[in-house]
Design an enzyme around this catalytic site. Structure first.
Site, PDB file in Angstrom:
ATOM      1  N   ILE A  33     108.788 -20.748  60.654  1.00 24.69           N
ATOM      2  CA  ILE A  33     110.048 -20.191  61.198  1.00 24.69           C
ATOM      3  C   ILE A  33     109.709 -19.164  62.287  1.00 24.69           C
ATOM      4  O   ILE A  33     110.290 -19.163  63.373  1.00 24.69           O
ATOM      5  CB  ILE A  33     110.882 -19.531  60.067  1.00 24.69           C
ATOM      6  CG1 ILE A  33     111.428 -20.602  59.121  1.00 24.69           C
ATOM      7  CG2 ILE A  33     112.016 -18.687  60.657  1.00 24.69           C
ATOM      8  CD1 ILE A  33     112.158 -20.053  57.895  1.00 24.69           C
ATOM      9  N   GLU A  47     107.999  -9.462  61.044  1.00 26.74           N
ATOM     10  CA  GLU A  47     106.864  -8.605  61.422  1.00 26.74           C
ATOM     11  C   GLU A  47     105.609  -9.055  60.694  1.00 26.74           C
ATOM     12  O   GLU A  47     104.580  -9.272  61.291  1.00 26.74           O
ATOM     13  CB  GLU A  47     107.172  -7.146  61.065  1.00 26.74           C
ATOM     14  CG  GLU A  47     108.085  -6.443  62.043  1.00 26.74           C
ATOM     15  CD  GLU A  47     107.479  -6.338  63.430  1.00 26.74           C
ATOM     16  OE1 GLU A  47     106.253  -6.185  63.543  1.00 26.74           O
ATOM     17  OE2 GLU A  47     108.248  -6.422  64.405  1.00 26.74           O
ATOM     18  N   ARG A  52     102.113 -12.843  46.607  1.00 23.77           N
ATOM     19  CA  ARG A  52     101.254 -12.688  45.431  1.00 23.77           C
ATOM     20  C   ARG A  52     101.709 -13.641  44.326  1.00 23.77           C
ATOM     21  O   ARG A  52     102.873 -14.063  44.288  1.00 23.77           O
ATOM     22  CB  ARG A  52     101.269 -11.261  44.901  1.00 23.77           C
ATOM     23  CG  ARG A  52     102.646 -10.758  44.460  1.00 23.77           C
ATOM     24  CD  ARG A  52     102.692 -10.515  42.954  1.00 23.77           C
ATOM     25  NE  ARG A  52     103.991 -10.117  42.464  1.00 23.77           N
ATOM     26  CZ  ARG A  52     104.934 -10.964  42.078  1.00 23.77           C
ATOM     27  NH1 ARG A  52     104.744 -12.267  42.172  1.00 23.77           N
ATOM     28  NH2 ARG A  52     106.088 -10.526  41.599  1.00 23.77           N
ATOM     29  N   SER A  58     100.610  -8.994  33.958  1.00 20.89           N
ATOM     30  CA  SER A  58     101.937  -8.597  34.390  1.00 20.89           C
ATOM     31  C   SER A  58     102.999  -9.547  33.792  1.00 20.89           C
ATOM     32  O   SER A  58     104.109  -9.122  33.448  1.00 20.89           O
ATOM     33  CB  SER A  58     101.929  -8.622  35.908  1.00 20.89           C
ATOM     34  OG  SER A  58     103.120  -8.289  36.419  1.00 20.89           O
ATOM     35  N   ARG A  65     108.808  -6.852  27.876  1.00 16.59           N
ATOM     36  CA  ARG A  65     109.908  -5.984  28.309  1.00 16.59           C
ATOM     37  C   ARG A  65     111.267  -6.658  28.122  1.00 16.59           C
ATOM     38  O   ARG A  65     112.250  -6.046  27.769  1.00 16.59           O
ATOM     39  CB  ARG A  65     109.674  -5.623  29.784  1.00 16.59           C
ATOM     40  CG  ARG A  65     110.519  -4.527  30.324  1.00 16.59           C
ATOM     41  CD  ARG A  65     109.877  -3.824  31.525  1.00 16.59           C
ATOM     42  NE  ARG A  65     109.255  -4.688  32.509  1.00 16.59           N
ATOM     43  CZ  ARG A  65     109.892  -5.268  33.525  1.00 16.59           C
ATOM     44  NH1 ARG A  65     111.172  -5.088  33.682  1.00 16.59           N
ATOM     45  NH2 ARG A  65     109.233  -6.020  34.385  1.00 16.59           N
ATOM     46  N   LYS A 121     120.394   0.025  45.201  1.00 14.00           N
ATOM     47  CA  LYS A 121     120.306   0.518  43.821  1.00 14.00           C
ATOM     48  C   LYS A 121     120.584   2.035  43.825  1.00 14.00           C
ATOM     49  O   LYS A 121     120.392   2.699  44.855  1.00 14.00           O
ATOM     50  CB  LYS A 121     118.911   0.234  43.268  1.00 14.00           C
ATOM     51  CG  LYS A 121     118.683  -1.245  42.996  1.00 14.00           C
ATOM     52  CD  LYS A 121     117.494  -1.456  42.071  1.00 14.00           C
ATOM     53  CE  LYS A 121     117.480  -2.895  41.588  1.00 14.00           C
ATOM     54  NZ  LYS A 121     116.398  -3.159  40.635  1.00 14.00           N
ATOM     55  N   GLU A 148     110.465 -15.843  44.062  1.00 20.34           N
ATOM     56  CA  GLU A 148     111.311 -14.736  44.528  1.00 20.34           C
ATOM     57  C   GLU A 148     110.920 -14.369  45.952  1.00 20.34           C
ATOM     58  O   GLU A 148     109.738 -14.169  46.237  1.00 20.34           O
ATOM     59  CB  GLU A 148     111.150 -13.509  43.626  1.00 20.34           C
ATOM     60  CG  GLU A 148     112.089 -12.376  44.075  1.00 20.34           C
ATOM     61  CD  GLU A 148     111.919 -11.103  43.257  1.00 20.34           C
ATOM     62  OE1 GLU A 148     112.819 -10.803  42.455  1.00 20.34           O
ATOM     63  OE2 GLU A 148     110.888 -10.424  43.415  1.00 20.34           O
TER      64      GLU A 148
HETATM   65  P1  0O2 Z   1     106.483  -6.499  40.987  1.00 18.57           P
HETATM   66  O1  0O2 Z   1     105.146  -6.003  40.624  1.00 18.57           O
HETATM   67  O2  0O2 Z   1     106.946  -6.011  42.318  1.00 18.57           O
HETATM   68  O3  0O2 Z   1     106.647  -7.968  40.812  1.00 18.57           O
HETATM   69  P2  0O2 Z   1     113.581  -8.579  36.809  1.00 18.57           P
HETATM   70  O4  0O2 Z   1     112.979  -9.112  38.070  1.00 18.57           O
HETATM   71  O5  0O2 Z   1     114.191  -9.666  35.999  1.00 18.57           O
HETATM   72  O6  0O2 Z   1     112.655  -7.675  36.091  1.00 18.57           O
HETATM   73  P3  0O2 Z   1     115.764  -7.310  38.038  1.00 18.57           P
HETATM   74  O7  0O2 Z   1     115.956  -5.824  38.019  1.00 18.57           O
HETATM   75  O8  0O2 Z   1     116.949  -8.158  37.850  1.00 18.57           O
HETATM   76  O9  0O2 Z   1     114.714  -7.596  36.963  1.00 18.57           O
HETATM   77  O10 0O2 Z   1     115.081  -7.780  39.341  1.00 18.57           O
HETATM   78  P4  0O2 Z   1     115.313  -7.264  40.790  1.00 18.57           P
HETATM   79  O11 0O2 Z   1     116.328  -6.215  40.830  1.00 18.57           O
HETATM   80  O12 0O2 Z   1     115.567  -8.497  41.589  1.00 18.57           O
HETATM   81  O13 0O2 Z   1     113.909  -6.574  41.136  1.00 18.57           O
HETATM   82  C1  0O2 Z   1     112.712  -7.246  41.018  1.00 18.57           C
HETATM   83  C2  0O2 Z   1     111.644  -6.721  41.968  1.00 18.57           C
HETATM   84  O14 0O2 Z   1     112.233  -5.992  43.047  1.00 18.57           O
HETATM   85  C3  0O2 Z   1     110.675  -5.755  41.328  1.00 18.57           C
HETATM   86  O15 0O2 Z   1     109.626  -6.494  40.766  1.00 18.57           O
HETATM   87  C4  0O2 Z   1     110.213  -4.930  42.530  1.00 18.57           C
HETATM   88  O16 0O2 Z   1     109.264  -5.652  43.302  1.00 18.57           O
HETATM   89  C5  0O2 Z   1     111.467  -4.835  43.345  1.00 18.57           C
HETATM   90  N1  0O2 Z   1     112.280  -3.670  42.963  1.00 18.57           N
HETATM   91  C6  0O2 Z   1     113.468  -3.703  42.326  1.00 18.57           C
HETATM   92  N2  0O2 Z   1     113.952  -2.468  42.155  1.00 18.57           N
HETATM   93  C7  0O2 Z   1     113.060  -1.616  42.701  1.00 18.57           C
HETATM   94  C8  0O2 Z   1     113.017  -0.181  42.845  1.00 18.57           C
HETATM   95  O17 0O2 Z   1     113.893   0.564  42.424  1.00 18.57           O
HETATM   96  N3  0O2 Z   1     111.911   0.334  43.475  1.00 18.57           N
HETATM   97  C9  0O2 Z   1     110.917  -0.446  43.957  1.00 18.57           C
HETATM   98  N4  0O2 Z   1     109.887   0.159  44.563  1.00 18.57           N
HETATM   99  N5  0O2 Z   1     110.928  -1.803  43.824  1.00 18.57           N
HETATM  100  C10 0O2 Z   1     111.981  -2.377  43.208  1.00 18.57           C
HETATM  101  P5  0O2 Z   1     108.848  -6.023  39.484  1.00 18.57           P
HETATM  102  O18 0O2 Z   1     108.902  -7.127  38.493  1.00 18.57           O
HETATM  103  O19 0O2 Z   1     109.336  -4.687  39.040  1.00 18.57           O
HETATM  104  O20 0O2 Z   1     107.399  -5.807  39.904  1.00 18.57           O
END
Ligand code: 0O2
Length: 221
Positions: A33, A47, A52, A58, A65, A121, A148
């Site tokens: 793209i 950019e 990963r 994890s 969790r 958020k 994702e």
């Molecule tokens: P990693 O290591 O990044 O993969 P879920 O995905 O089911 O646990 P949720 O809350 O429905 O839960 O998912 P959401 O909101 O789509 O968020 C998933 C990912 O978005 C997170 O992955 C983070 O990468 C990022 N993220 C979401 N909220 C925040 C936040 O407040 N701060 C930061 N820095 N990143 C956020 P993981 O699984 O936490 O970890």
């Protein structure tokens, strides 16, 4: 149901291969793209990208969790971010243009969209999150693999990566003062993104070629 055993390397290798291929396919798709836009329109909507595969540790943490059984079936059906791609853009408008381009593709299906840009958020986190399904063809079968895709600006990425470090430094319990500072910084990120877009619009020549293609004006209403 097969239980996950981290010590069994062969079991893990067989399980992860479709996810690896999905990651490869998505990376190529997104790079294409960007290359097409650069070649045809002298424009780079992206950019850079980061990607990963979620580590076994994890995955186990997340299952725990969420109170899910520690089985491969549960990972396949209930965890959608084993494959993770982060697309970093210059402007918020690029993010929505890319969303539209992805939405129109035949080789990928968007199954969920969480818009933390229009609805950040409470802590200030912003990004557009897509859960997609992508077909992966193996010798024995074609699998639909979840992935994702997170789309953010450079400013949002800077904020999220610092917040992530602070979150873990304070063992998931950030002090109130720092929470307020992070909220302020998130507001400043919004302002910076708007300012940079206004400056680039003034210069004019870096308008996205997809503004009309994707009918962005309509999308944003
Ligand atoms: P990693 O290591 O990044 O993969 P879920 O995905 O089911 O646990 P949720 O809350 O429905 O839960 O998912 P959401 O909101 O789509 O968020 C998933 C990912 O978005 C997170 O992955 C983070 O990468 C990022 N993220 C979401 N909220 C925040 C936040 O407040 N701060 C930061 N820095 N990143 C956020 P993981 O699984 O936490 O970890």
């Amino acid at each position: 149901m097969i239980e996950i055993r981290l010590t069994d390397a062969n079991q893990w290798k067989a399980f992860i291969i479709p996810y690896k291929f999905a990651l490869d396919k998505l990376t190529i798709m997104i790079n294409h793209i960007n290359q097409e836009a650069a070649a045809l329109y002298d424009y780079n909507p992206i950019e850079h990208i980061k990607s990963r595969l979620k580590s076994p540790e994890s995955i186990l943490n997340k299952l725990e969790r969420k109170g899910l059984p520690v089985t491969f079936q549960s990972v396949t059906n209930d965890l959608f971010d084993i494959v993770g791609i982060r697309i970093i853009c210059s402007f918020v408008s690029d993010i929505y243009d890319l969303y539209e381009l992805l939405r129109k593709r035949q080789d990928l299906k968007i199954v969920e969209c969480k818009d933390y840009i229009r609805n950040p958020k409470p802590n200030g986190y912003q990004s557009l999150h897509l859960i997609v399904q992508i077909p992966v063809t193996l010798a024995s079968e074609t699998k639909q693999v979840y992935a994702e895709i997170q789309l953010r600006t450079m400013g949002m990425d800077f904020w999220a990566s610092l917040e992530h470090k602070i979150f873990y430094k304070y063992n998931r319990d950030i002090p109130d003062r720092l929470k307020r500072e992070l909220r302020d910084a998130a507001d400043m990120t919004v302002k910076l993104d708007e300012k940079m877009k206004a400056i680039s619009d003034e210069i004019g020549r870096i308008e996205s070629p997809y503004a009309q293609l994707t009918n962005r004006a309509q999308l944003q209403t």
